[in-house]
Design a protein around this motif. Structure first.
Motif, PDB file in Angstrom:
ATOM      1  N   ASN A 233     -54.559  29.792 -36.222  1.00 44.91           N
ATOM      2  CA  ASN A 233     -54.725  29.875 -34.768  1.00 44.91           C
ATOM      3  C   ASN A 233     -54.471  31.292 -34.270  1.00 44.91           C
ATOM      4  O   ASN A 233     -54.386  31.528 -33.067  1.00 44.91           O
ATOM      5  CB  ASN A 233     -53.776  28.908 -34.059  1.00 44.91           C
ATOM      6  N   LEU A 234     -54.324  32.229 -35.213  1.00 43.55           N
ATOM      7  CA  LEU A 234     -54.119  33.657 -34.933  1.00 43.55           C
ATOM      8  C   LEU A 234     -52.754  33.933 -34.302  1.00 43.55           C
ATOM      9  O   LEU A 234     -52.550  34.969 -33.667  1.00 43.55           O
ATOM     10  CB  LEU A 234     -55.232  34.220 -34.030  1.00 43.55           C
ATOM     11  N   THR A 235     -51.808  33.021 -34.510  1.00 47.81           N
ATOM     12  CA  THR A 235     -50.449  33.186 -34.002  1.00 47.81           C
ATOM     13  C   THR A 235     -49.606  33.931 -35.028  1.00 47.81           C
ATOM     14  O   THR A 235     -49.561  33.548 -36.203  1.00 47.81           O
ATOM     15  CB  THR A 235     -49.803  31.820 -33.709  1.00 47.81           C
ATOM     16  N   GLU A 236     -48.937  34.997 -34.595  1.00 44.95           N
ATOM     17  CA  GLU A 236     -48.140  35.806 -35.509  1.00 44.95           C
ATOM     18  C   GLU A 236     -46.929  35.036 -36.009  1.00 44.95           C
ATOM     19  O   GLU A 236     -46.207  34.412 -35.241  1.00 44.95           O
ATOM     20  CB  GLU A 236     -47.686  37.084 -34.800  1.00 44.95           C
ATOM     21  N   GLU A 237     -46.690  35.086 -37.327  1.00 45.10           N
ATOM     22  CA  GLU A 237     -45.563  34.386 -37.932  1.00 45.10           C
ATOM     23  C   GLU A 237     -44.470  35.330 -38.401  1.00 45.10           C
ATOM     24  O   GLU A 237     -43.300  34.973 -38.409  1.00 45.10           O
ATOM     25  CB  GLU A 237     -46.057  33.522 -39.092  1.00 45.10           C
TER      26      GLU A 237
ATOM     27  N   ARG B 257     -52.648  25.796 -42.970  1.00 46.39           N
ATOM     28  CA  ARG B 257     -53.180  25.671 -44.332  1.00 46.39           C
ATOM     29  C   ARG B 257     -53.355  27.020 -45.012  1.00 46.39           C
ATOM     30  O   ARG B 257     -53.091  27.174 -46.207  1.00 46.39           O
ATOM     31  CB  ARG B 257     -54.521  24.940 -44.312  1.00 46.39           C
ATOM     32  N   SER B 258     -53.831  28.026 -44.269  1.00 49.73           N
ATOM     33  CA  SER B 258     -54.013  29.364 -44.822  1.00 49.73           C
ATOM     34  C   SER B 258     -53.463  30.395 -43.853  1.00 49.73           C
ATOM     35  O   SER B 258     -53.525  30.210 -42.640  1.00 49.73           O
ATOM     36  CB  SER B 258     -55.498  29.661 -45.071  1.00 49.73           C
ATOM     37  N   ALA B 259     -52.938  31.483 -44.401  1.00 45.46           N
ATOM     38  CA  ALA B 259     -52.446  32.585 -43.580  1.00 45.46           C
ATOM     39  C   ALA B 259     -53.418  33.756 -43.675  1.00 45.46           C
ATOM     40  O   ALA B 259     -54.250  33.836 -44.579  1.00 45.46           O
ATOM     41  CB  ALA B 259     -51.056  33.008 -44.051  1.00 45.46           C
ATOM     42  N   ILE B 260     -53.294  34.664 -42.715  1.00 45.11           N
ATOM     43  CA  ILE B 260     -54.133  35.862 -42.681  1.00 45.11           C
ATOM     44  C   ILE B 260     -53.207  37.073 -42.657  1.00 45.11           C
ATOM     45  O   ILE B 260     -52.287  37.152 -41.828  1.00 45.11           O
ATOM     46  CB  ILE B 260     -55.034  35.869 -41.429  1.00 45.11           C
ATOM     47  N   ALA B 261     -53.427  37.995 -43.575  1.00 41.05           N
ATOM     48  CA  ALA B 261     -52.646  39.227 -43.623  1.00 41.05           C
ATOM     49  C   ALA B 261     -53.371  40.312 -42.838  1.00 41.05           C
ATOM     50  O   ALA B 261     -54.516  40.642 -43.152  1.00 41.05           O
ATOM     51  CB  ALA B 261     -52.439  39.674 -45.068  1.00 41.05           C
TER      52      ALA B 261
ATOM     53  N   ILE C 257     -59.256  36.871 -26.244  1.00 36.17           N
ATOM     54  CA  ILE C 257     -58.286  36.380 -25.265  1.00 36.17           C
ATOM     55  C   ILE C 257     -58.871  36.260 -23.861  1.00 36.17           C
ATOM     56  O   ILE C 257     -58.230  35.694 -22.969  1.00 36.17           O
ATOM     57  CB  ILE C 257     -57.037  37.288 -25.211  1.00 36.17           C
ATOM     58  N   ASP C 258     -60.089  36.765 -23.659  1.00 37.02           N
ATOM     59  CA  ASP C 258     -60.702  36.707 -22.334  1.00 37.02           C
ATOM     60  C   ASP C 258     -61.000  35.259 -21.962  1.00 37.02           C
ATOM     61  O   ASP C 258     -61.611  34.520 -22.731  1.00 37.02           O
ATOM     62  CB  ASP C 258     -61.999  37.529 -22.328  1.00 37.02           C
TER      63      ASP C 258
ATOM     64  N   ALA D  15     -56.881  39.604 -36.808  1.00 37.66           N
ATOM     65  CA  ALA D  15     -56.659  38.239 -37.284  1.00 37.66           C
ATOM     66  C   ALA D  15     -57.939  37.413 -37.193  1.00 37.66           C
ATOM     67  O   ALA D  15     -58.267  36.655 -38.106  1.00 37.66           O
ATOM     68  CB  ALA D  15     -55.541  37.582 -36.481  1.00 37.66           C
ATOM     69  N   ASP D  16     -58.680  37.579 -36.109  1.00 40.47           N
ATOM     70  CA  ASP D  16     -59.923  36.831 -35.948  1.00 40.47           C
ATOM     71  C   ASP D  16     -60.952  37.249 -36.988  1.00 40.47           C
ATOM     72  O   ASP D  16     -61.696  36.426 -37.518  1.00 40.47           O
ATOM     73  CB  ASP D  16     -60.476  37.040 -34.541  1.00 40.47           C
TER      74      ASP D  16
END
Length: 342
Positions: free
Chosen positions: A105-109, A84-88, A199-200, A327-328
């Protein structure tokens, strides 16, 4: 994220806090039923029901259908709409900019790099790469910047020797005037510490990320799963610490061989364990090798009781965690007026 069982305040503020808690829970858990969200967030079930309906209406949350029955009524399962939304996300160094777009989900696109041009304004170059990112992802909902300097609680950048142009500048405020989006500006090492926490896979509550970079040394400190900046946002500036001969650690690192650097770092790690006693310490930098870490581990075992030793690990590359932390941080700014920043 630290949660309190009881929060009080104006209804509109409480609603925004509750929405942030639910969204954060779905990002952490991946998917959950209403009951699981109630248990995780400590929000009442009627409130969770109402907010889930609203979040589905604005397409923030999707239904995955019903879970397998365990004998009673089938529970409906929900997840974030990660598209729905992206993060730059932009990491800044004296040499230029590394830019990427992630989903919720903090996955790089997508990603790209831009070199700094001699004599050019870093601010104007940063605005140019943001414009390019927004062209790539017009659904961007937040901008997250990481840089090699300290950032005060008010947003002022300082102690940024690599980019003197930004000394005492509120980079976030400058960007918010240019772009109609929420902006986060954070120290690079603090962002990396947040990324490691993200990621821990253990239930790590207290973590220190210590990074050595040539003659530079800094740390990101996590206490109770939240970044600890100190009252002047100076916590973690380990290079200023004085060990042995009343010289700063950074000045001693300037002419030190690898073994001497490991010895100096061992003393810092021992002192940090004594002061904060974290669950885990991660040491990063291009010079970190197995031999380097074995020197530190041996020194800690010699100086401290076994029962107080944290998990120690080393890495020669932290780029993935840096990006994940940025990203988080950006994710925490999406949409809402009240944000639960890590």
């Amino acid at each position: 994220m630290t949660r309190k069982k009881e929060l009080t305040g104006k209804p509109a503020v409480m609603k925004e806090i509750n929405i942030s808690l639910i969204v954060d829970a779905l990002q952490t858990l991946g998917s959950a039923s209403r009951v699981e969200l109630c248990n995780y967030t400590k929000i009442s079930q009627p409130t969770v029901n109402q907010l889930i309906r609203e979040l589905m209406t604005d397409n923030t949350v999707l239904s995955l259908g019903s879970a397998d029955s365990t004998g009673g009524r089938k529970a409906e399962i929900f997840t974030l709409n990660s598209k729905r939304s992206a993060i730059a996300c932009i990491t800044v160094t004296m040499n230029g900019f590394t830019c990427c777009i992630t989903d919720m989900n903090l996955t790089e696109e997508c990603s790209f790099t831009c070199k700094h041009q001699d004599g050019a304004s870093y601010t104007e170059e940063l605005c140019t790469v943001i414009e390019k990112l927004l062209e790539e992802a017009p659904d961007t909902g937040a901008i997250s910047i990481g840089l090699p300097g300290a950032v005060s609680e008010k947003g002022t950048v300082y102690a940024i020797s690599q980019i003197p142009e930004w000394e005492d500048q509120d980079i976030g405020a400058i960007l918010r005037k240019r772009f109609p989006l929420p902006v986060s500006v954070i120290n690079d090492i603090n962002a990396t510490a947040l990324g490691y926490l993200k990621i821990d896979e253990s239930d790590c509550q207290n973590l220190i990320y210590l990074q050595i970079n040539g003659t530079g040394l800094g740390a990101g400190i996590i206490i109770g799963r939240r970044l600890y900046p100190g009252f002047a946002s100076f916590a973690g500036e380990a290079g200023y610490m004085q060990i042995g001969n009343r010289q700063s650690v950074e000045s001693q690192l300037l002419c030190a061989e690898a073994a001497t650097k490991a010895s100096l770092l061992s003393q810092i790690v021992i002192n940090m364990i004594c002061l904060l006693n974290p669950d885990k310490i991660v040491i990063g930098g291009a010079e970190i090798t197995d031999q380097f870490m074995s020197i530190i581990e041996a020194a800690c075992k010699k100086a401290l009781p076994p029962s107080v030793l944290p998990v120690l690990s080393g890495t020669s590359s932290s780029a993935e965690c840096y990006q994940k932390g940025l990203a988080d941080r950006g994710f925490s700014l999406l949409d809402k007026g009240v944000h639960l920043l890590k």
